[in-house]
Motif scaffolding. Structure first.
Motif, PDB file in Angstrom:
ATOM      1  N   VAL A  89       0.841  -1.203   0.000  1.00  0.00           N
ATOM      2  CA  VAL A  89       0.000   0.000   0.000  1.00  0.00           C
ATOM      3  C   VAL A  89       0.876   1.253   0.000  1.00  0.00           C
ATOM      4  O   VAL A  89       0.649   2.191  -0.770  1.00  0.00           O
ATOM      5  CB  VAL A  89      -0.968  -0.005   1.210  1.00  0.00           C
ATOM      6  CG1 VAL A  89      -1.619   1.359   1.401  1.00  0.00           C
ATOM      7  CG2 VAL A  89      -2.022  -1.090   1.039  1.00  0.00           C
ATOM      8  N   LEU A  90       1.893   1.259   0.853  1.00  0.00           N
ATOM      9  CA  LEU A  90       2.784   2.413   0.924  1.00  0.00           C
ATOM     10  C   LEU A  90       3.571   2.584  -0.379  1.00  0.00           C
ATOM     11  O   LEU A  90       3.688   3.699  -0.904  1.00  0.00           O
ATOM     12  CB  LEU A  90       3.726   2.281   2.120  1.00  0.00           C
ATOM     13  CG  LEU A  90       3.058   2.274   3.502  1.00  0.00           C
ATOM     14  CD1 LEU A  90       4.082   1.998   4.595  1.00  0.00           C
ATOM     15  CD2 LEU A  90       2.311   3.564   3.758  1.00  0.00           C
ATOM     16  N   MET A 150      11.454  -1.788   5.997  1.00  0.00           N
ATOM     17  CA  MET A 150      10.950  -1.273   7.284  1.00  0.00           C
ATOM     18  C   MET A 150       9.651  -1.980   7.681  1.00  0.00           C
ATOM     19  O   MET A 150       9.482  -2.373   8.837  1.00  0.00           O
ATOM     20  CB  MET A 150      10.711   0.232   7.201  1.00  0.00           C
ATOM     21  CG  MET A 150      11.980   1.051   7.202  1.00  0.00           C
ATOM     22  SD  MET A 150      11.615   2.809   7.256  1.00  0.00           S
ATOM     23  CE  MET A 150      11.872   3.247   5.547  1.00  0.00           C
ATOM     24  N   ALA A 151       8.750  -2.128   6.728  1.00  0.00           N
ATOM     25  CA  ALA A 151       7.483  -2.818   7.017  1.00  0.00           C
ATOM     26  C   ALA A 151       7.741  -4.278   7.368  1.00  0.00           C
ATOM     27  O   ALA A 151       7.095  -4.829   8.263  1.00  0.00           O
ATOM     28  CB  ALA A 151       6.536  -2.710   5.830  1.00  0.00           C
ATOM     29  N   LEU A 201       5.644   4.492   7.202  1.00  0.00           N
ATOM     30  CA  LEU A 201       4.645   5.498   6.825  1.00  0.00           C
ATOM     31  C   LEU A 201       5.286   6.885   6.721  1.00  0.00           C
ATOM     32  O   LEU A 201       5.040   7.621   5.765  1.00  0.00           O
ATOM     33  CB  LEU A 201       3.496   5.513   7.833  1.00  0.00           C
ATOM     34  CG  LEU A 201       2.419   6.569   7.602  1.00  0.00           C
ATOM     35  CD1 LEU A 201       1.708   6.339   6.267  1.00  0.00           C
ATOM     36  CD2 LEU A 201       1.425   6.567   8.748  1.00  0.00           C
ATOM     37  N   ALA A 202       6.113   7.234   7.692  1.00  0.00           N
ATOM     38  CA  ALA A 202       6.783   8.543   7.678  1.00  0.00           C
ATOM     39  C   ALA A 202       7.703   8.666   6.460  1.00  0.00           C
ATOM     40  O   ALA A 202       7.742   9.717   5.804  1.00  0.00           O
ATOM     41  CB  ALA A 202       7.568   8.749   8.972  1.00  0.00           C
ATOM     42  N   LEU A 252       7.457  11.450   3.484  1.00  0.00           N
ATOM     43  CA  LEU A 252       8.615  12.259   3.096  1.00  0.00           C
ATOM     44  C   LEU A 252       8.954  12.081   1.617  1.00  0.00           C
ATOM     45  O   LEU A 252       9.271  13.048   0.915  1.00  0.00           O
ATOM     46  CB  LEU A 252       9.825  11.906   3.964  1.00  0.00           C
ATOM     47  CG  LEU A 252       9.779  12.386   5.411  1.00  0.00           C
ATOM     48  CD1 LEU A 252      10.952  11.822   6.198  1.00  0.00           C
ATOM     49  CD2 LEU A 252       9.767  13.905   5.471  1.00  0.00           C
ATOM     50  N   THR A 253       8.881  10.861   1.142  1.00  0.00           N
ATOM     51  CA  THR A 253       9.171  10.590  -0.269  1.00  0.00           C
ATOM     52  C   THR A 253       8.164  11.285  -1.170  1.00  0.00           C
ATOM     53  O   THR A 253       8.535  11.906  -2.175  1.00  0.00           O
ATOM     54  CB  THR A 253       9.172   9.067  -0.533  1.00  0.00           C
ATOM     55  OG1 THR A 253      10.149   8.457   0.311  1.00  0.00           O
ATOM     56  CG2 THR A 253       9.495   8.759  -1.988  1.00  0.00           C
ATOM     57  N   LEU A 254       6.894  11.218  -0.812  1.00  0.00           N
ATOM     58  CA  LEU A 254       5.862  11.898  -1.602  1.00  0.00           C
ATOM     59  C   LEU A 254       6.065  13.410  -1.578  1.00  0.00           C
ATOM     60  O   LEU A 254       5.855  14.082  -2.597  1.00  0.00           O
ATOM     61  CB  LEU A 254       4.470  11.522  -1.101  1.00  0.00           C
ATOM     62  CG  LEU A 254       4.038  10.095  -1.441  1.00  0.00           C
ATOM     63  CD1 LEU A 254       2.768   9.726  -0.693  1.00  0.00           C
ATOM     64  CD2 LEU A 254       3.856   9.920  -2.937  1.00  0.00           C
ATOM     65  N   LEU A 255       6.479  13.944  -0.440  1.00  0.00           N
ATOM     66  CA  LEU A 255       6.770  15.378  -0.362  1.00  0.00           C
ATOM     67  C   LEU A 255       7.916  15.757  -1.305  1.00  0.00           C
ATOM     68  O   LEU A 255       7.847  16.766  -2.007  1.00  0.00           O
ATOM     69  CB  LEU A 255       7.120  15.781   1.065  1.00  0.00           C
ATOM     70  CG  LEU A 255       5.950  15.972   2.017  1.00  0.00           C
ATOM     71  CD1 LEU A 255       6.452  16.185   3.449  1.00  0.00           C
ATOM     72  CD2 LEU A 255       5.092  17.147   1.582  1.00  0.00           C
ATOM     73  N   VAL A 256       8.953  14.945  -1.308  1.00  0.00           N
ATOM     74  CA  VAL A 256      10.082  15.222  -2.200  1.00  0.00           C
ATOM     75  C   VAL A 256       9.644  15.152  -3.656  1.00  0.00           C
ATOM     76  O   VAL A 256       9.963  16.035  -4.458  1.00  0.00           O
ATOM     77  CB  VAL A 256      11.250  14.244  -1.929  1.00  0.00           C
ATOM     78  CG1 VAL A 256      12.286  14.298  -3.034  1.00  0.00           C
ATOM     79  CG2 VAL A 256      11.888  14.550  -0.583  1.00  0.00           C
TER      80      VAL A 256
END
Length: 161
Positions: free
Chosen positions: A18-19, A117-118, A127-128, A132-136
């Motif tokens: 999902v992530l 990580m999962a 999740l964090a 952060l990746t989506l923000l970048v």
């Protein structure tokens, strides 16, 4: 072997998928070489490899077999496998003077790490890292485009003088 442990590993893989899918969806919207399904599968595979390693460590059927397993070696295997996929996204777009696909290759590496990580059940960290990746990919990309547009505008102003 206890089925509940296997279901937990499967749940971790689902979370990773999902992530990874969220990041892949962003890449898909931008029509990049690797999209939704690729990112989901890479994240899921990473989580499954880590989870499988943890299951093997706790599998008492293998006691006395001389089996040693280092969880970090599984992480190394994930990174090595992802390197081939990342290289494919870069080489697939080398036809011009510009090298394309490097950001997508980096996003594939990130979803592999998110999957790891999962797989280790660090769900909040995964999740964090996804956020952060989506923000970048979204916000920083937008800022970068605006800055490049200003540089081009300033360059064209200089040639007019």
């Amino acid at each position: 072997m206890d089925w509940t442990l296997q279901l937990i590993v499967l749940g971790d893989a689902a979370i990773a998928m999902v992530l990874g899918g969220a990041i892949g969806f962003e890449r898909e919207l931008k029509n990049r070489p690797a999209g939704f399904r690729t990112h989901m599968l890479v994240a899921g595979a990473a989580a499954l490899l880590v989870g499988l390693g943890q299951l093997v460590i706790t599998d008492h059927r293998l006691d006395g077999e001389g089996l040693t397993l280092d969880p970090l070696r599984l992480v190394e295997a994930v990174i090595a496998g992802v390197s081939f996929i990342g290289a494919g996204t870069i080489f697939g777009h080398r036809g011009s003077q510009v090298v394309a696909g490097i950001t997508t290759a980096a996003s594939i590496l990130m979803v592999a790490v998110i999957g790891v990580m999962a797989g280790f059940r660090y769900h909040l960290l995964a999740l964090a890292a996804t956020v952060l990746t989506l923000l970048v990919l979204a916000a920083v990309g937008s800022i970068e485009r605006r800055m490049m547009a200003k540089v081009k505008d300033n360059g064209s102003d200089a040639t007019k003088r």
